[in-house]
Design a protein around this motif. Structure first.
Motif, short mmCIF file in Angstrom:
data_model
loop_
_atom_site.label_atom_id
_atom_site.label_comp_id
_atom_site.label_asym_id
_atom_site.label_seq_id
_atom_site.Cartn_x
_atom_site.Cartn_y
_atom_site.Cartn_z
N VAL A 72 0.85 -1.19 0.00
CA VAL A 72 0.00 0.00 0.00
C VAL A 72 0.89 1.24 0.00
N LEU A 73 0.67 2.11 -0.97
CA LEU A 73 1.47 3.33 -1.09
C LEU A 73 0.60 4.53 -0.78
N VAL A 74 1.03 5.33 0.21
CA VAL A 74 0.29 6.53 0.61
C VAL A 74 1.27 7.70 0.67
N PRO A 75 0.78 8.93 0.51
CA PRO A 75 1.68 10.08 0.63
C PRO A 75 2.31 10.18 2.01
N ARG A 76 1.49 10.03 3.06
CA ARG A 76 2.00 10.12 4.43
C ARG A 76 0.98 9.54 5.38
N LEU A 77 1.43 8.92 6.44
CA LEU A 77 0.52 8.35 7.43
C LEU A 77 0.11 9.37 8.48
N SER A 78 0.79 10.53 8.54
CA SER A 78 0.39 11.57 9.47
C SER A 78 -0.91 12.23 9.04
#
Length: 335
Positions: A72-78
């Protein structure tokens, strides 16, 4: 694209002959989908047989080795939306006795390629990407290489995707404010490379046109999803000689930034300026002034993405949003 992604032209030939995407052909030729009896599966297998295609596991970075893991690729988990979305993906994977590995990209194309290669080197069964950009050809590279993948929250209009109807969401936000009597609504926009932002903008413009609102280009500001971007854009809008009486921000985070900008100017929300956000993260309802927001069904989008990736389903899934009114938006005060 690194050579590790290359599957060879024969899989592309199969996909073209069967009139399906390369990723769909790849999934249906996987042994795990041998029991599939759909018309699409039959067409893909017949095309492979006619062309003499043989799956080359040794040459593929995605050869099946029993990892039962998706990347899973996301920009940021924050970002609360991305954190919640990943949790929903992990929950759906757990239900299927699978695992999910996450990597962050900072919404940077170079970091995206490095992160994807890192996940693929671990032999994940495919990728779920929330990072599609209209100004980058990485998704096209994945298609050409036959890498199983699904887009989520954003789309390029070609690869399988699970999204919300962002055009409708933008429209609902504006109609909500128009119904409260606001005629001059400012738009705290998102980055132009994200399909979600461009569709929300298109919906907002449609809502403005249908409601007879002012469509003044000075009422459109911003190019980010963060609290900081929202505060900066809202500050510019509220500093206009004729400031808007309401703001529609393209994320809840940027809406919180807009509320901060209003407070710094001594303005009350919603007494002086109404504000609507987008996504309806849990924090929205717990703010001192609860935030009106367009709710996105992150659980359904996550489930849809996993199904598209692992069940060899075709097409895309679009889930409707819902406008959730709360304290931050109110009827305009009579002059």
């Amino acid at each position: 694209m690194s050579q590790e992604f290359t599957r060879g032209a024969t899989l592309k030939d199969v996909a073209e002959k069967a009139a399906v995407s390369i990723s769909t052909a790849s999934r249906l030729l996987d042994d795990r989908h041998a029991s599939k009896t759909t018309e699409t599966a039959r067409r893909v297998r017949e095309a492979a047989a006619l062309l003499g295609y043989r799956r080359d596991y040794a040459a593929s970075s995605l050869r099946r080795t029993g990892t039962s893991t998706i990347g899973v690729l996301v920009p940021r988990l924050s970002d609360a939306v991305m954190g919640i979305f990943y949790e929903e993906i992990a929950r759906e994977c757990e239900r299927r006795d699978l695992s999910a590995l996450v990597a962050t990209t900072g919404d940077d194309p170079h970091r995206l390629r490095l992160a994807a290669q890192s996940l693929l080197s671990r032999k994940v069964d495919g990728l779920v990407l929330t990072t599609a950009r209209t100004d980058d050809d990485f998704i096209a590279e994945l298609r050409s290489a036959g890498v199983p993948h699904v887009l989520a929250l954003r789309t390029d209009g070609i690869s399988p995707s699970a999204t919300t109807d962002d055009e409708l969401g933008g429209y609902l936000a504006i109609r909500h404010l128009a119904d409260l009597g606001h005629r001059r609504v400012g738009i705290v926009a998102g980055p132009t490379y994200a399909s979600s932002a461009t569709m929300r903008l298109a919906g907002a413009r449609r809502g403005m046109l249908e409601s007879g609102l002012d469509i003044d280009e000075e009422l459109f500001a911003g190019n980010g999803f963060s609290v900081e971007a929202g505060e900066e854009a809202a500050g510019r809008l509220l500093g206009l000689p004729r400031p808007p009486t309401a703001l529609f921000a393209f994320t809840d985070h940027s809406a919180i930034g807009a509320m901060t900008a209003a407070a710094r100017r001594g303005l009350n929300t919603p007494g002086d300026v109404s504000i609507v956000g987008y996504n309806d993260i849990p924090l929205a309802r717990h703010l001192p002034t609860s935030l009106s927001s367009v709710r996105v069904s992150l659980d359904l989008i996550a489930q849809g993405a996993v199904r598209l990736l692992l069940d060899a389903e075709e097409g895309s899934r679009v889930f409707p949003p819902t406008m959730i009114p709360r304290q931050s938006s109110a009827r305009i005060r009579p002059v």
